[in-house]
Write a protein that holds these residues in place. Structure first.
Motif, PDB file in Angstrom:
ATOM      1  N   ILE A 145       0.851  -1.127   0.037  1.00 10.64           N
ATOM      2  CA  ILE A 145       0.048   0.001  -0.143  1.00 10.64           C
ATOM      3  C   ILE A 145       0.786   1.211  -0.076  1.00 10.64           C
ATOM      4  O   ILE A 145       1.310   1.817   0.823  1.00 10.64           O
ATOM      5  N   ALA A 146       1.187   1.584  -1.362  1.00 15.02           N
ATOM      6  CA  ALA A 146       1.941   3.045  -1.536  1.00 15.02           C
ATOM      7  C   ALA A 146       1.514   4.136  -1.742  1.00 15.02           C
ATOM      8  O   ALA A 146       1.891   5.121  -2.220  1.00 15.02           O
ATOM      9  N   ASP A 147      -0.025   4.090  -1.973  1.00 16.00           N
ATOM     10  CA  ASP A 147      -0.955   5.151  -2.229  1.00 16.00           C
ATOM     11  C   ASP A 147      -1.629   5.940  -0.996  1.00 16.00           C
ATOM     12  O   ASP A 147      -2.488   5.091  -0.338  1.00 16.00           O
ATOM     13  N   PRO A 148      -1.332   6.984  -0.697  1.00 21.21           N
ATOM     14  CA  PRO A 148      -1.911   7.781   0.453  1.00 21.21           C
ATOM     15  C   PRO A 148      -3.529   7.457   0.551  1.00 21.21           C
ATOM     16  O   PRO A 148      -4.355   7.265   1.618  1.00 21.21           O
ATOM     17  N   ARG A 149      -4.205   7.216  -0.632  1.00 21.21           N
ATOM     18  CA  ARG A 149      -5.714   7.251  -0.689  1.00 21.21           C
ATOM     19  C   ARG A 149      -5.999   5.815  -0.269  1.00 21.21           C
ATOM     20  O   ARG A 149      -6.997   5.362   0.530  1.00 21.21           O
ATOM     21  N   GLN A 150      -5.354   4.835  -0.838  1.00 20.08           N
ATOM     22  CA  GLN A 150      -5.548   3.312  -0.102  1.00 20.08           C
ATOM     23  C   GLN A 150      -5.285   3.412   1.071  1.00 20.08           C
ATOM     24  O   GLN A 150      -6.007   2.577   1.933  1.00 20.08           O
ATOM     25  N   ALA A 151      -4.217   3.957   1.735  1.00 15.25           N
ATOM     26  CA  ALA A 151      -3.839   3.677   2.932  1.00 15.25           C
ATOM     27  C   ALA A 151      -4.870   4.481   3.906  1.00 15.25           C
ATOM     28  O   ALA A 151      -5.105   3.908   5.007  1.00 15.25           O
ATOM     29  N   ILE A 155      -6.248   2.124   7.308  1.00 17.01           N
ATOM     30  CA  ILE A 155      -5.197   2.455   8.090  1.00 17.01           C
ATOM     31  C   ILE A 155      -4.538   1.038   8.569  1.00 17.01           C
ATOM     32  O   ILE A 155      -3.207   1.326   8.531  1.00 17.01           O
ATOM     33  N   LEU A 156      -5.082   0.260   8.999  1.00 21.15           N
ATOM     34  CA  LEU A 156      -4.553  -0.712   9.826  1.00 21.15           C
ATOM     35  C   LEU A 156      -3.628  -1.939   8.972  1.00 21.15           C
ATOM     36  O   LEU A 156      -2.691  -2.433   8.928  1.00 21.15           O
ATOM     37  N   MET A 157      -4.498  -1.956   7.727  1.00 21.21           N
ATOM     38  CA  MET A 157      -3.878  -2.699   6.535  1.00 21.21           C
ATOM     39  C   MET A 157      -2.688  -2.175   6.048  1.00 21.21           C
ATOM     40  O   MET A 157      -1.625  -2.687   5.724  1.00 21.21           O
ATOM     41  N   ALA A 158      -2.510  -0.731   6.238  1.00 14.29           N
ATOM     42  CA  ALA A 158      -1.331   0.129   5.706  1.00 14.29           C
ATOM     43  C   ALA A 158      -0.374  -0.335   6.597  1.00 14.29           C
ATOM     44  O   ALA A 158       0.901  -0.450   6.221  1.00 14.29           O
ATOM     45  N   ALA A 159      -0.719  -0.086   7.961  1.00 14.17           N
ATOM     46  CA  ALA A 159       0.398  -0.553   8.966  1.00 14.17           C
ATOM     47  C   ALA A 159       0.880  -1.994   8.786  1.00 14.17           C
ATOM     48  O   ALA A 159       2.037  -2.181   8.871  1.00 14.17           O
ATOM     49  N   LEU A 160       0.188  -2.950   8.466  1.00 21.95           N
ATOM     50  CA  LEU A 160       0.507  -4.234   8.396  1.00 21.95           C
ATOM     51  C   LEU A 160       1.331  -4.364   7.173  1.00 21.95           C
ATOM     52  O   LEU A 160       2.297  -5.079   7.016  1.00 21.95           O
ATOM     53  N   SER A 161       1.131  -3.755   5.843  1.00 23.06           N
ATOM     54  CA  SER A 161       2.250  -3.418   4.855  1.00 23.06           C
ATOM     55  C   SER A 161       3.091  -3.139   5.160  1.00 23.06           C
ATOM     56  O   SER A 161       4.226  -3.648   4.707  1.00 23.06           O
ATOM     57  N   ALA A 162       3.377  -1.975   5.741  1.00 24.85           N
ATOM     58  CA  ALA A 162       4.570  -1.590   6.339  1.00 24.85           C
ATOM     59  C   ALA A 162       5.496  -2.594   7.245  1.00 24.85           C
ATOM     60  O   ALA A 162       6.582  -2.774   7.023  1.00 24.85           O
ATOM     61  N   ILE A 163       4.759  -3.085   8.147  1.00 24.48           N
ATOM     62  CA  ILE A 163       5.302  -4.195   9.027  1.00 24.48           C
ATOM     63  C   ILE A 163       5.948  -5.338   8.156  1.00 24.48           C
ATOM     64  O   ILE A 163       7.116  -5.676   8.378  1.00 24.48           O
ATOM     65  N   THR A 164       5.126  -5.975   7.314  1.00 23.81           N
ATOM     66  CA  THR A 164       5.423  -7.236   6.635  1.00 23.81           C
ATOM     67  C   THR A 164       6.498  -6.855   5.535  1.00 23.81           C
ATOM     68  O   THR A 164       7.460  -7.701   5.157  1.00 23.81           O
ATOM     69  N   ASP A 170      10.064  -1.668  -1.286  1.00 26.33           N
ATOM     70  CA  ASP A 170       8.970  -0.764  -1.502  1.00 26.33           C
ATOM     71  C   ASP A 170       8.481   0.075  -0.042  1.00 26.33           C
ATOM     72  O   ASP A 170       7.662   0.767   0.167  1.00 26.33           O
ATOM     73  N   ILE A 171       9.494  -0.218   0.862  1.00 29.97           N
ATOM     74  CA  ILE A 171       9.387   0.267   2.315  1.00 29.97           C
ATOM     75  C   ILE A 171       9.126   1.738   2.400  1.00 29.97           C
ATOM     76  O   ILE A 171       8.300   2.064   3.023  1.00 29.97           O
ATOM     77  N   ASP A 172      10.084   2.478   1.715  1.00 32.13           N
ATOM     78  CA  ASP A 172      10.141   3.950   1.642  1.00 32.13           C
ATOM     79  C   ASP A 172       8.591   4.445   1.168  1.00 32.13           C
ATOM     80  O   ASP A 172       8.139   5.472   1.913  1.00 32.13           O
ATOM     81  N   ALA A 173       8.326   3.931  -0.012  1.00 32.41           N
ATOM     82  CA  ALA A 173       7.079   4.586  -0.555  1.00 32.41           C
ATOM     83  C   ALA A 173       5.677   3.907   0.424  1.00 32.41           C
ATOM     84  O   ALA A 173       4.835   4.810   0.525  1.00 32.41           O
ATOM     85  N   ILE A 174       5.885   2.930   1.034  1.00 32.64           N
ATOM     86  CA  ILE A 174       4.598   2.708   1.825  1.00 32.64           C
ATOM     87  C   ILE A 174       4.676   3.459   3.240  1.00 32.64           C
ATOM     88  O   ILE A 174       3.494   3.904   3.847  1.00 32.64           O
ATOM     89  N   LEU A 175       5.917   3.789   3.863  1.00 34.54           N
ATOM     90  CA  LEU A 175       5.849   4.515   4.951  1.00 34.54           C
ATOM     91  C   LEU A 175       5.526   6.090   4.580  1.00 34.54           C
ATOM     92  O   LEU A 175       4.770   6.419   5.465  1.00 34.54           O
ATOM     93  N   LYS A 176       5.846   6.455   3.369  1.00 31.76           N
ATOM     94  CA  LYS A 176       5.307   7.909   2.999  1.00 31.76           C
ATOM     95  C   LYS A 176       3.815   7.639   2.953  1.00 31.76           C
ATOM     96  O   LYS A 176       3.149   9.065   3.300  1.00 31.76           O
ATOM     97  N   ALA A 177       3.386   6.906   2.160  1.00 29.08           N
ATOM     98  CA  ALA A 177       1.947   6.757   2.127  1.00 29.08           C
ATOM     99  C   ALA A 177       1.070   6.657   3.318  1.00 29.08           C
ATOM    100  O   ALA A 177       0.271   7.335   3.645  1.00 29.08           O
ATOM    101  N   SER A 180       1.116  10.120   5.313  1.00 29.83           N
ATOM    102  CA  SER A 180       0.409  10.780   4.899  1.00 29.83           C
ATOM    103  C   SER A 180      -0.856  10.787   5.133  1.00 29.83           C
ATOM    104  O   SER A 180      -1.639  11.622   5.628  1.00 29.83           O
ATOM    105  N   ALA A 181      -1.533   9.483   5.363  1.00 30.05           N
ATOM    106  CA  ALA A 181      -2.805   8.928   5.573  1.00 30.05           C
ATOM    107  C   ALA A 181      -3.068   9.261   6.989  1.00 30.05           C
ATOM    108  O   ALA A 181      -4.254   9.639   7.280  1.00 30.05           O
ATOM    109  N   LEU A 182      -1.946   9.185   7.945  1.00 28.15           N
ATOM    110  CA  LEU A 182      -2.138   9.481   9.488  1.00 28.15           C
ATOM    111  C   LEU A 182      -2.528  10.884   9.713  1.00 28.15           C
ATOM    112  O   LEU A 182      -3.319  11.128  10.752  1.00 28.15           O
ATOM    113  N   ARG A 183      -2.625  11.802   8.916  1.00 28.19           N
ATOM    114  CA  ARG A 183      -2.804  13.158   9.128  1.00 28.19           C
ATOM    115  C   ARG A 183      -4.397  13.202   8.938  1.00 28.19           C
ATOM    116  O   ARG A 183      -4.973  14.193   9.665  1.00 28.19           O
ATOM    117  N   ASP A 184      -5.151  12.276   8.483  1.00 24.00           N
ATOM    118  CA  ASP A 184      -6.474  12.407   8.522  1.00 24.00           C
ATOM    119  C   ASP A 184      -7.260  11.353   9.444  1.00 24.00           C
ATOM    120  O   ASP A 184      -8.407  11.117   9.392  1.00 24.00           O
TER     121      ASP A 184
END
Length: 314
Positions: A145-151, A155-164, A170-177, A180-184
Motif C-alpha cells: 500500500i504505497a498510495d495515501p488514498r488506499q492507506a 489504515i491498519l492494513m497499511a500498517a501491516l503492509s509496512a510491518i511485513t 517498497d518500504i520507503d513508498a509505503i511509509l510515506k503513504a 500521509s494518511a495518518l494526518r486524516d
C-alpha cells in the motif's frame, strides 16, 4: 528473547481481530462473516512443567459455520523445531475447545515465509499421520500500500503492509503513504498505528526515515518518541510478564490436579515477582501433594536424620 518486531507482527491482529478477515479476503479466502471475536488466553501449558504460549489466540463466532479458533504466530527466522510446536498448539486447542483451529504465521522476510509455507508431516512419507500447513502472511502476499488514498481506506492494513515489507524495496513508498494518511486519522487511533509500525521496523535507515516522516506532525512524533523511551523499559517489562505467566502456569497445574488452592496460596504465587522462584514452584506443582507443598523443599525433609542413622549403626 522476544523483540519489538515480533510483538508487532501478531499484536496488530490481537488488538484488531477484524483485520484477519480483511486480509483473508485479499488472499482469496471466503470466510463466513464473524459476529463476534474474542481474544483468548494464549497459555497451552499442560501438567508437565513445560511452559508453552501462543503469541495470540482469537476465537471467532460465525452464524453459518459456528465458532473457530485462530492461533497467530510471529516468526522471525526459520526454526526446525517450530513446526512440531505449531502442531502441538493446534492439536491441544482442538482437543481442549473441540473447535476447528487454524494457524496463521506472520513473517517479515520472503525466506522465512517460504520456509514456513512448506508442509511438515509427522509419520513416514507413505503413511502420514499429521501435516502442519499454516496460512503464512508475509511480504509475498500482503498488499503493498504505497498510495495515501488506499492507506486512508484501511489504515491498519497499511500498517501491516509496512510491518511485513519492512525489509523490502517498497518500504520507503509505503511509509510515506502511511504517514500521509495518518494526518486524516484521529490521534488515538493514529498513535496506535504509529506504535505498531515503530515496533515492526528493525532497519536503522528505515526507522530514521519513519522518524523524519512523523516529525511533520508533532502529536505522532511524540508517540514515536514515547515508543523509543518505552523500549528502554521493555526488558524489565518482559521479566514481569515472564513472572506473571509462570504464576498462571502454577495455578493451572494445581487446578488440573484438582488440588484446593486457598486465597492465601493464590496470593503468594501471584505476588511473587522472582522468575527463578516461580520456576522452582512450577516444578514442585507437578508432584506436590497439596497446593501448599509448592513452597516446601521436600528433598531436604525426605532426607534421613544422619545422627539417628549413626546411632542405629552403632
Amino acid at each position: 528473547m522476544v523483540s519489538s518486531a515480533h510483538e508487532a507482527l501478531h499484536r496488530i491482529f490481537r488488538d484488531h481481530p477484524d483485520l484477519f478477515y480483511r486480509l483473508s479476503s485479499r488472499l482469496g479466502y471466503d470466510l463466513p462473516p464473524p459476529t463476534k471475536a474474542t481474544v483468548e488466553c494464549p497459555d497451552v501449558t499442560e501438567t508437565a512443567a513445560i511452559e508453552r504460549r501462543i503469541d495470540t489466540l482469537i476465537r471467532f463466532e460465525t452464524e453459518s459455520q459456528g465458532p473457530f479458533l485462530l492461533a497467530v504466530e510471529a516468526q522471525g527466522k526459520p526454526d526446525p523445531a517450530k513446526p512440531s510446536s505449531w502442531a502441538y498448539y493446534v492439536s491441544y486447542l482442538w482437543s481442549k475447545y473441540r473447535l476447528p483451529t487454524h494457524l496463521m504465521v506472520v513473517c517479515q522476510d520472503r525466506r522465512t515465509a517460504a520456509w514456513a509455507q512448506r508442509p511438515v508431516t509427522s509419520g513416514l512419507p507413505f503413511m502420514p499421520t499429521l501435516t502442519v500447513r499454516p496460512l503464512v502472511v508475509g511480504p509475498h502476499n500482503t498488499p503493498v500500500i504505497a498510495d495515501p488514498r488506499q492507506a486512508r481506506e484501511d489504515i491498519l492494513m497499511a500498517a501491516l503492509s509496512a510491518i511485513t515489507h519492512a525489509a523490502e524495496p517498497d518500504i520507503d513508498a509505503i511509509l510515506k503513504a502511511l504517514s500521509s494518511a495518518l494526518r486524516d486519522v484521529p490521534e488515538d487511533q493514529g498513535s496506535q498505528v504509529v506504535e505498531y509500525t515503530s515496533q515492526g521496523l528493525r532497519n536503522g535507515r528505515v526507522k530514521q526515515l519513519w522518524k523524519e516522516l512523523l516529525m511533520t506532525d508533532t502529536s505522532f512524533y511524540r508517540s514515536w518518541l514515547f515508543e523509543e523511551v518505552r523500549d528502554e523499559g521493555r526488558a524489565e517489562g518482559r521479566a514481569e510478564e515472564s513472572a506473571k505467566s509462570k504464576a498462571e502456569a502454577i495455578l493451572v497445574v494445581l487446578g488440573q490436579r484438582n488440588l484446593k488452592v486457598s486465597d492465601e496460596v493464590r496470593k503468594r504465587i501471584e505476588d511473587c515477582g522472582d522468575p527463578d522462584v516461580l520456576r522452582m514452584w512450577l516444578v514442585r506443582a507437578v508432584t506436590a501433594p497439596t497446593a501448599e507443598g509448592v513452597f516446601e523443599d521436600r528433598s531436604q525433609s525426605a532426607a534421613p536424620d544422619q545422627s539417628r542413622v549413626d546411632s542405629t549403626s552403632r
